[in-house]
Design an enzyme around this catalytic site. Structure first.
Site, PDB file in Angstrom:
ATOM      1  N   ASN A  88       0.858  -1.182   0.000  1.00 47.04           N
ATOM      2  CA  ASN A  88       0.000   0.000   0.000  1.00 47.04           C
ATOM      3  C   ASN A  88       0.899   1.239   0.000  1.00 47.04           C
ATOM      4  OD1 ASN A  88      -2.339  -1.603   0.229  1.00 47.04           O
ATOM      5  ND2 ASN A  88      -2.137  -1.695   2.454  1.00 47.04           N
ATOM      6  N   HIS A 101       6.840  -1.400   3.592  1.00 48.71           N
ATOM      7  CA  HIS A 101       6.611  -2.790   3.990  1.00 48.71           C
ATOM      8  C   HIS A 101       5.849  -3.526   2.903  1.00 48.71           C
ATOM      9  CE1 HIS A 101       3.367  -0.252   5.584  1.00 48.71           C
ATOM     10  NE2 HIS A 101       2.547  -1.260   5.386  1.00 48.71           N
TER      11      HIS A 101
HETATM   12  P1  5GP Z   1      -0.449  -0.553   5.946  1.00 43.87           P
HETATM   13  O1  5GP Z   1      -1.872  -0.269   6.324  1.00 43.87           O
HETATM   14  O2  5GP Z   1       0.429   0.651   6.237  1.00 43.87           O
HETATM   15  O3  5GP Z   1      -0.264  -1.082   4.567  1.00 43.87           O
HETATM   16  O4  5GP Z   1       0.024  -1.744   6.890  1.00 43.87           O
HETATM   17  C1  5GP Z   1       0.439  -1.573   8.201  1.00 43.87           C
HETATM   18  C2  5GP Z   1       0.231  -2.898   8.904  1.00 43.87           C
HETATM   19  O5  5GP Z   1       0.912  -2.843  10.139  1.00 43.87           O
HETATM   20  C3  5GP Z   1      -1.238  -3.198   9.217  1.00 43.87           C
HETATM   21  O6  5GP Z   1      -1.623  -4.407   8.541  1.00 43.87           O
HETATM   22  C4  5GP Z   1      -1.269  -3.354  10.741  1.00 43.87           C
HETATM   23  O7  5GP Z   1      -2.096  -4.407  11.184  1.00 43.87           O
HETATM   24  C5  5GP Z   1       0.200  -3.611  11.068  1.00 43.87           C
HETATM   25  N1  5GP Z   1       0.598  -3.149  12.386  1.00 43.87           N
HETATM   26  C6  5GP Z   1       0.277  -1.960  12.963  1.00 43.87           C
HETATM   27  N2  5GP Z   1       0.864  -1.873  14.169  1.00 43.87           N
HETATM   28  C7  5GP Z   1       1.556  -3.035  14.357  1.00 43.87           C
HETATM   29  C8  5GP Z   1       2.367  -3.524  15.431  1.00 43.87           C
HETATM   30  O8  5GP Z   1       2.581  -2.880  16.464  1.00 43.87           O
HETATM   31  N3  5GP Z   1       2.917  -4.750  15.267  1.00 43.87           N
HETATM   32  C9  5GP Z   1       2.700  -5.506  14.142  1.00 43.87           C
HETATM   33  N4  5GP Z   1       3.296  -6.705  14.096  1.00 43.87           N
HETATM   34  N5  5GP Z   1       1.956  -5.059  13.107  1.00 43.87           N
HETATM   35  C10 5GP Z   1       1.386  -3.846  13.219  1.00 43.87           C
END
Ligand code: 5GP
Ligand code: ZN
Length: 115
Positions: A88, A101
């Site tokens: 994303n 990521h």
């Molecule tokens: P994005 O929405 O930016 O593509 O993905 C971020 C991801 O990070 C989300 O799927 C969310 O669940 C994950 N995430 C957020 N905070 C944490 C955390 O403290 N630990 C882990 N392992 N994942 C997290």
């Protein structure tokens, strides 16, 4: 406060926030997403703090290749028949953590197109 000291994924890399790490290389770390959207949902991040995948490709293409190779290794280790890599990019695409990521998703039937 520096950019990285405020970044959640830099804090995971530094060991300041716990994570369920499944694999790592010199350049990348793989750990389970805290809110899994599939039976396997692993995040692969570069150790380098960059906001998104395009920036990583421009700054350090070999580190992007390392992250993709680690994602494929995780999928293999998890025994996935197929998997999806998602990066994303930007708030409009639901990016919430602005440290590059890759989501590695698998272990269930994945539909297309994504939402
Ligand atoms: P994005 O929405 O930016 O593509 O993905 C971020 C991801 O990070 C989300 O799927 C969310 O669940 C994950 N995430 C957020 N905070 C944490 C955390 O403290 N630990 C882990 N392992 N994942 C997290
Ligand atoms: Zn960061």
């Amino acid at each position: 406060m520096s950019e990285t000291s405020e970044c959640l994924f830099c804090r995971i890399l530094a060991g300041e926030v716990p994570a369920d790490v499944v694999a790592e290389t010199d350049h990348s770390l793989a750990f389970r997403d805290i809110g899994p959207q599939a039976p396997t949902h692993v995040l692969v991040i570069p150790r380098r703090h960059v906001p998104d995948i395009g920036t990583l490709a421009a700054e350090a293409p070999e580190e992007l290749a390392d992250a993709v190779a680690l994602a494929a290794r995780v999928a293999d280790d998890e025994g996935l028949e197929g998997f999806r890599l998602v990066a994303n990019t930007g708030a409009a695409a639901q990016q919430t953590v602005f440290h590059c990521h890759l989501h590695v998703l698998g272990g269930r039937e994945l539909t297309w197109p994504p939402g």
